[in-house]
Write a protein that holds these residues in place. Structure first.
Motif, mmCIF file in Angstrom:
data_model
loop_
_atom_site.group_PDB
_atom_site.id
_atom_site.type_symbol
_atom_site.label_atom_id
_atom_site.label_comp_id
_atom_site.label_asym_id
_atom_site.label_seq_id
_atom_site.Cartn_x
_atom_site.Cartn_y
_atom_site.Cartn_z
ATOM 1 N N ILE A 293 -43.180 -37.110 20.354
ATOM 2 C CA ILE A 293 -44.116 -37.515 19.305
ATOM 3 C C ILE A 293 -44.299 -36.396 18.294
ATOM 4 O O ILE A 293 -44.202 -36.610 17.076
ATOM 5 C CB ILE A 293 -45.469 -37.915 19.934
ATOM 6 C CG1 ILE A 293 -45.316 -39.217 20.731
ATOM 7 C CG2 ILE A 293 -46.547 -38.062 18.867
ATOM 8 C CD1 ILE A 293 -46.458 -39.478 21.692
ATOM 9 N N CYS A 294 -44.571 -35.192 18.799
ATOM 10 C CA CYS A 294 -44.798 -34.051 17.901
ATOM 11 C C CYS A 294 -43.572 -33.757 17.061
ATOM 12 O O CYS A 294 -43.655 -33.541 15.843
ATOM 13 C CB CYS A 294 -45.186 -32.809 18.716
ATOM 14 S SG CYS A 294 -46.771 -32.951 19.575
ATOM 15 N N ARG A 295 -42.411 -33.766 17.712
ATOM 16 C CA ARG A 295 -41.181 -33.454 16.984
ATOM 17 C C ARG A 295 -40.834 -34.563 15.997
ATOM 18 O O ARG A 295 -40.383 -34.300 14.883
ATOM 19 C CB ARG A 295 -40.038 -33.232 17.976
ATOM 20 C CG ARG A 295 -38.742 -32.786 17.305
ATOM 21 C CD ARG A 295 -37.686 -32.421 18.325
ATOM 22 N NE ARG A 295 -37.993 -31.155 18.968
ATOM 23 C CZ ARG A 295 -38.401 -31.036 20.233
ATOM 24 N NH1 ARG A 295 -38.563 -32.119 20.977
ATOM 25 N NH2 ARG A 295 -38.662 -29.852 20.744
ATOM 26 N N GLY A 296 -41.039 -35.825 16.401
ATOM 27 C CA GLY A 296 -40.724 -36.935 15.509
ATOM 28 C C GLY A 296 -41.538 -36.897 14.231
ATOM 29 O O GLY A 296 -41.004 -37.052 13.131
ATOM 30 N N ILE A 297 -42.845 -36.668 14.362
ATOM 31 C CA ILE A 297 -43.707 -36.604 13.178
ATOM 32 C C ILE A 297 -43.339 -35.399 12.318
ATOM 33 O O ILE A 297 -43.258 -35.484 11.086
ATOM 34 C CB ILE A 297 -45.182 -36.551 13.595
ATOM 35 C CG1 ILE A 297 -45.572 -37.861 14.302
ATOM 36 C CG2 ILE A 297 -46.085 -36.318 12.387
ATOM 37 C CD1 ILE A 297 -46.953 -37.835 14.926
ATOM 38 N N ALA A 298 -43.105 -34.265 12.978
ATOM 39 C CA ALA A 298 -42.778 -33.045 12.229
ATOM 40 C C ALA A 298 -41.459 -33.193 11.493
ATOM 41 O O ALA A 298 -41.326 -32.784 10.329
ATOM 42 C CB ALA A 298 -42.729 -31.849 13.178
ATOM 43 N N TYR A 299 -40.461 -33.780 12.150
ATOM 44 C CA TYR A 299 -39.155 -33.929 11.510
ATOM 45 C C TYR A 299 -39.191 -34.964 10.394
ATOM 46 O O TYR A 299 -38.450 -34.855 9.414
ATOM 47 C CB TYR A 299 -38.094 -34.304 12.547
ATOM 48 C CG TYR A 299 -37.578 -33.126 13.346
ATOM 49 C CD1 TYR A 299 -38.363 -32.001 13.563
ATOM 50 C CD2 TYR A 299 -36.306 -33.145 13.894
ATOM 51 C CE1 TYR A 299 -37.897 -30.926 14.304
ATOM 52 C CE2 TYR A 299 -35.823 -32.071 14.633
ATOM 53 C CZ TYR A 299 -36.630 -30.971 14.832
ATOM 54 O OH TYR A 299 -36.171 -29.905 15.559
ATOM 55 N N ALA A 300 -40.047 -35.988 10.539
ATOM 56 C CA ALA A 300 -40.215 -36.940 9.439
ATOM 57 C C ALA A 300 -40.760 -36.218 8.215
ATOM 58 O O ALA A 300 -40.341 -36.492 7.079
ATOM 59 C CB ALA A 300 -41.164 -38.061 9.861
ATOM 60 N N ALA A 301 -41.677 -35.274 8.444
ATOM 61 C CA ALA A 301 -42.220 -34.485 7.332
ATOM 62 C C ALA A 301 -41.137 -33.597 6.725
ATOM 63 O O ALA A 301 -41.079 -33.427 5.498
ATOM 64 C CB ALA A 301 -43.395 -33.638 7.822
ATOM 65 N N VAL A 302 -40.261 -33.024 7.571
ATOM 66 C CA VAL A 302 -39.151 -32.217 7.056
ATOM 67 C C VAL A 302 -38.242 -33.070 6.169
ATOM 68 O O VAL A 302 -37.845 -32.655 5.069
ATOM 69 C CB VAL A 302 -38.333 -31.604 8.202
ATOM 70 C CG1 VAL A 302 -37.070 -30.930 7.666
ATOM 71 C CG2 VAL A 302 -39.157 -30.570 8.965
ATOM 72 N N ALA A 303 -37.908 -34.276 6.650
ATOM 73 C CA ALA A 303 -37.036 -35.160 5.877
ATOM 74 C C ALA A 303 -37.667 -35.519 4.536
ATOM 75 O O ALA A 303 -37.008 -35.468 3.487
ATOM 76 C CB ALA A 303 -36.738 -36.430 6.679
ATOM 77 N N LEU A 304 -38.959 -35.873 4.563
ATOM 78 C CA LEU A 304 -39.645 -36.225 3.318
ATOM 79 C C LEU A 304 -39.684 -35.024 2.372
ATOM 80 O O LEU A 304 -39.455 -35.159 1.159
ATOM 81 C CB LEU A 304 -41.065 -36.701 3.630
ATOM 82 C CG LEU A 304 -41.912 -37.144 2.430
ATOM 83 C CD1 LEU A 304 -41.225 -38.286 1.686
ATOM 84 C CD2 LEU A 304 -43.303 -37.572 2.901
ATOM 85 N N GLY A 305 -39.952 -33.845 2.926
ATOM 86 C CA GLY A 305 -39.965 -32.639 2.109
ATOM 87 C C GLY A 305 -38.595 -32.330 1.522
ATOM 88 O O GLY A 305 -38.479 -31.937 0.352
ATOM 89 N N ALA A 306 -37.545 -32.517 2.327
ATOM 90 C CA ALA A 306 -36.184 -32.246 1.854
ATOM 91 C C ALA A 306 -35.787 -33.212 0.743
ATOM 92 O O ALA A 306 -35.211 -32.808 -0.280
ATOM 93 C CB ALA A 306 -35.199 -32.347 3.013
ATOM 94 N N TRP A 307 -36.091 -34.496 0.937
ATOM 95 C CA TRP A 307 -35.734 -35.483 -0.087
ATOM 96 C C TRP A 307 -36.514 -35.243 -1.387
ATOM 97 O O TRP A 307 -35.965 -35.331 -2.476
ATOM 98 C CB TRP A 307 -35.996 -36.892 0.436
ATOM 99 C CG TRP A 307 -35.000 -37.312 1.473
ATOM 100 C CD1 TRP A 307 -33.701 -36.890 1.588
ATOM 101 C CD2 TRP A 307 -35.224 -38.208 2.565
ATOM 102 N NE1 TRP A 307 -33.101 -37.479 2.673
ATOM 103 C CE2 TRP A 307 -34.002 -38.298 3.291
ATOM 104 C CE3 TRP A 307 -36.311 -38.952 3.004
ATOM 105 C CZ2 TRP A 307 -33.868 -39.097 4.424
ATOM 106 C CZ3 TRP A 307 -36.185 -39.754 4.130
ATOM 107 C CH2 TRP A 307 -34.969 -39.822 4.834
ATOM 108 N N THR A 308 -37.806 -34.937 -1.244
ATOM 109 C CA THR A 308 -38.622 -34.686 -2.432
ATOM 110 C C THR A 308 -38.130 -33.442 -3.174
ATOM 111 O O THR A 308 -37.958 -33.452 -4.397
ATOM 112 C CB THR A 308 -40.099 -34.502 -2.039
ATOM 113 O OG1 THR A 308 -40.555 -35.653 -1.336
ATOM 114 C CG2 THR A 308 -40.961 -34.286 -3.272
#
Length: 411
Positions: free
Chosen positions: A349-364
């Motif tokens: 759960i922790c890694r999934g949420i954190a990595y989703a934030a990484v992906a959103l940050g990378a795309w932005t």
């Protein structure tokens, strides 16, 4: 009295397996953007692929963690290591023969990310099964120290192999690392749970995932840790990619130079990792996480104006060191709060949420870099303020929430 970690055969074997896998990953992390840049020459494409390597963790980590808690990490460690090694071997061949177009790289990246997410949950779930609570921070610090050592060696090796060849040899190193890890994990059958006699159904996994989400929400330190981790990742998700693009496109650095700069930043982080057990015992989780976030805020501030190679190098140094300090404290804290029966799901759960934030940050960040250099600067300056605010939360709110948690450091 607990066996010293250096004499614990099971831990040493596990430690070596994870280190092998991490060395390959560090080579892959730098080699993949360089390969994508060589194919496309686009910062947007680099960020797209990087985001695709993070986004699948949202789902795969949840179900991988649930399966790990129910059946133990052993089977997933073996199966996903073999799958990841096979995927990397295929990609290495495609890159070598010139058949690795952007769509092909994207598809393999997504499948690889699903495998890696499950593998990471299994690795973390194995730690509290091998170690007593009083050795969790020491074990995580040693694992982080060798991960950082791999981060020292990996980028230089990736830059050399990508600059010398076409990127295929660098990807092949990652494939080999997974196969070596598999051979080391195979004897660790103590990581298995006793068989229940019935297969795990999809309905049971869904129930375990829902229970894990509920357990994570009810534990206030975990909730706050997720906020700190995902918030900082949202702000720093594009930092490495932006640094590589700035070095290659704006500052005209070679692939070898890029690797050496990443290596230099990791050397300082290695020194930080060696001090973590002492820091943790004296200061506790909240101060350690706050210090890590302060380093990440500094990285954003520096990277907002990448006018010289030295500034980019300083930003990467602050980013790597801050991430090391934060991640070790965060992992040890959630392992301590969750316990061995829940850590697979909590980790996923922790890694999934954190990595989703990484992906959103990378795309932005990638989109802003493609559209306007000033847009990236504003994004990073905003990230500086946000991550600095999260450091204050760690030092105040998290510290108070941990008062009800039993002491992590016992003699």
């Amino acid at each position: 009295m607990a066996t010293p970690l250096g004499r614990d055969t099971s831990f040493v074997r596990f430690w070596t397996a994870q280190t092998s896998s991490q060395l390959g990953d560090e080579v892959y992390t730098v080699a993949l953007p360089l390969v994508v840049y060589a194919v496309t020459g686009s910062a947007g494409a680099m960020s797209l692929v990087f985001g695709l390597s993070m986004a699948p963790h949202v789902v795969a980590g949840l179900f991988g963690g649930a399966f790990t808690d129910r059946r133990g990490p052993y089977g997933l460690l073996v199966a996903t290591s073999l799958l990841a090694g096979s995927l990397m071997a295929i990609l290495a061949v495609l890159v070598t023969i010139g058949a690795a177009s952007l769509p092909v790289i994207a598809v393999i990246t997504v499948v690889m990310a699903c495998s890696a997410s499950t593998l990471l949950s299994a690795y973390e779930a194995a730690i509290p099964r091998l170690m007593p609570a009083q050795q969790l921070l020491e074990a995580n610090s040693r694992l982080e120290a060798t991960r950082t050592l791999c981060a020292v060696l990996g980028p230089s090796l990736a830059g050399f192999l990508t600059g010398f060849g076409d990127g295929g040899p660098a990807i092949a190193v990652n494939a080999a690392s997974f196969f070596v890890a598999t051979m080391l994990i195979l004897p660790l059958r103590s990581l298995k749970k006793a068989p229940t006699g019935t297969p795990v159904t999809v309905r049971e996994l869904w129930a375990d995932v829902r229970d894990g989400l509920g357990q994570a929400w009810r534990r206030r330190p975990i909730r706050i840790g997720i906020l700190l981790s995902s918030g900082s990742n949202l702000c720093t998700g594009s930092l490495d990619i932006y640094a590589i693009y700035s070095l290659r496109h704006n500052l005209h650095a070679s692939a070898v130079t890029v690797g050496l700069i990443f290596t230099g930043s990791s050397l300082f982080a290695l020194a930080a990792a060696s001090l973590l057990p002492r820091l943790g015992r004296r200061a506790g989780y909240s101060l350690g996480m706050g210090l890590g976030l302060a380093g990440l805020a500094s990285a954003c501030a520096l990277m907002a104006n990448p006018a010289h190679i030295a500034i980019v190098a300083a930003a990467l140094l602050a980013n790597t060191s801050g991430a090391v300090v934060f991640n070790v404290q965060w992992r040890a804290m959630r392992q301590h709060v969750a316990g061995p029966e829940l850590i697979g799901r909590i980790s996923g759960i922790c890694r999934g949420i954190a990595y989703a934030a990484v992906a959103l940050g990378a795309w932005t960040g990638g989109l802003l870099t493609t559209l306007s250099g000033d847009g990236s600067r504003l994004y990073l300056l905003t990230g500086t303020a946000m991550v600095a605010s999260l450091a204050v939360v760690a030092l105040s709110v998290l510290r108070r929430s941990l008062r009800s948690v039993p002491a992590a450091y016992t003699s």
